[in-house]
Design an enzyme around this catalytic site. Structure first.
Site, PDB file in Angstrom:
ATOM      1  N   ASP A 114      -0.228   5.077   1.058  1.00  8.46           N
ATOM      2  CA  ASP A 114      -0.412   6.184   2.034  1.00  8.46           C
ATOM      3  C   ASP A 114      -0.283   5.547   3.325  1.00  8.46           C
ATOM      4  O   ASP A 114      -1.085   4.433   3.485  1.00  8.46           O
ATOM      5  CB  ASP A 114      -1.501   6.987   1.795  1.00  8.46           C
ATOM      6  CG  ASP A 114      -1.329   7.799   0.626  1.00  8.46           C
ATOM      7  OD1 ASP A 114      -0.697   8.830   0.787  1.00  8.46           O
ATOM      8  OD2 ASP A 114      -1.992   7.300  -0.511  1.00  8.46           O
ATOM      9  N   ASP A 139       0.847  -1.190   0.119  1.00  7.85           N
ATOM     10  CA  ASP A 139       0.088  -0.146   0.089  1.00  7.85           C
ATOM     11  C   ASP A 139       0.768   1.224  -0.057  1.00  7.85           C
ATOM     12  O   ASP A 139       2.001   1.228   0.478  1.00  7.85           O
ATOM     13  CB  ASP A 139      -0.868  -0.062   1.077  1.00  7.85           C
ATOM     14  CG  ASP A 139      -1.499   1.242   1.573  1.00  7.85           C
ATOM     15  OD1 ASP A 139      -2.240   1.704   0.578  1.00  7.85           O
ATOM     16  OD2 ASP A 139      -1.401   1.843   2.781  1.00  7.85           O
ATOM     17  N   LYS A 182      -8.480  -4.577  -3.296  1.00  6.57           N
ATOM     18  CA  LYS A 182      -7.280  -4.950  -3.572  1.00  6.57           C
ATOM     19  C   LYS A 182      -6.893  -6.364  -3.631  1.00  6.57           C
ATOM     20  O   LYS A 182      -6.080  -6.727  -4.435  1.00  6.57           O
ATOM     21  CB  LYS A 182      -6.519  -4.132  -2.295  1.00  6.57           C
ATOM     22  CG  LYS A 182      -6.476  -2.710  -2.594  1.00  6.57           C
ATOM     23  CD  LYS A 182      -5.336  -2.093  -1.275  1.00  6.57           C
ATOM     24  CE  LYS A 182      -5.323  -0.632  -1.278  1.00  6.57           C
ATOM     25  NZ  LYS A 182      -4.225   0.041  -0.343  1.00  6.57           N
TER      26      LYS A 182
END
Ligand code: CA
Length: 289
Positions: free
Chosen positions: A9, A7, A212
């Site tokens: 952020d 990922d 995701k």
């Protein structure tokens, strides 16, 4: 060989809005070992790939919470659009609830022209009750939110419904807890949408097939990688679908307890080289096996 999904952020990107040299080195070590390193983010692919390019990385990118996937050179290989009529109805709801929102499209992030004023006003309103530290926290997140690449300011919502654009994801954002909770409650039970969050102040809606985790499964198939020797690392609710898809899942130390509970391991924070630590830990565990 497997893949390594990371990922952006709160995970690969530290609190100085930067990707550390230590993280880049760890990614290269994994690549040299034969792993495909993949970025999986709620951001738009063009925004994510610009960030990666800035630090010399060129990687497969899952964007818009799994609605898109792009090759390192930017070729689209997965595209899961939200139905237009559904988007239109949600946008009407968000307008009525006076919520700031962004529509993640293939060619930009569309947001109503005056919508930012809602966020500025919410921070002003929060000053009556919030501490200075809390206000600073909000300002930090606002800067990140408005710093994305590719904003298009809409005169009227209708612009985006004409059919030229593919709409992947709707992100709603508010510093008002009650507005966020109202939105979350309204959309939580909808089986025809996915609802996730990637920040303390947002909720995001997408196609029910877009996650995701699903996108990682798709990429693994396309790239002929094995999920039983793969890892994922993340910090938010939109990452837990990846945790279920791979053999080795890592939550960041800065993740919520709920997210940590869904990961197999917890690594250090995004300000303490959590990604690099997770990658080395994963490579060691595979070697020992
Ligand atoms: Ca994140």
């Amino acid at each position: 060989m497997g893949l390594i999904a990371i990922d952006l952020d709160g995970t690969l990107i530290n609190n100085q809005h930067d990707i550390s040299q230590e993280s880049i080195k760890a990614i290269q070590v994994a690549q040299n070992d034969g792993y495909e390193v993949v970025i999986a983010t709620g951001r738009s692919h063009f925004d994510a790939q610009k960030i990666l390019k800035g630090v010399g990385l060129s990687l497969y990118t899952i964007g818009a919470n799994g609605a898109t996937a792009h090759s390192p050179s930017g070729t689209n290989i997965l595209s899961i659009e939200m139905p237009r009529d559904k988007v239109e109805a949600i946008v009407k709801w968000l307008d009525d609830a006076h919520l700031y929102y962004e529509l993640f499209c293939d060619d930009g992030i569309y947001t109503p022209k005056e919508a930012r004023n809602i966020l500025y006003q919410e921070i002003e309103d929060a000053r009556y009750t919030a501490t200075e530290a809390e206000i600073n926290f909000m300002s930090f997140h606002l800067e990140k939110q408005l710093g994305q690449l590719g904003f298009v300011f809409m005169e009227q919502n209708q612009d985006v419904f004409q059919g030229r654009h593919k709409i992947y994801n709707i992100l709603a954002y508010s510093f008002d807890k009650h507005k966020r909770q109202h939105g979350w409650k309204t959309f939580k039970e909808r089986k025809d949408l996915t609802l996730v969050t990637s920040s303390p102040f947002n909720f995001e809606l997408g196609h029910p097939d877009a996650s995701k985790g699903n996108a990682i499964g798709y990429l693994a198939k396309v790239l002929n990688k094995t999920l039983s020797v793969s890892m994922a690392v993340g910090d938010s609710g939109n990452d837990t679908s990846m945790f279920g898809a791979v053999s080795h899942s890592y939550a960041m130390a800065n993740a919520d307890d709920e997210v940590k509970a869904k990961a197999k391991y917890v690594t250090a924070s995004n300000d303490e080289e959590g990604v690099a630590q997770a990658i080395y830990d994963f490579l060691n565990r595979i070697k020992i096996k």
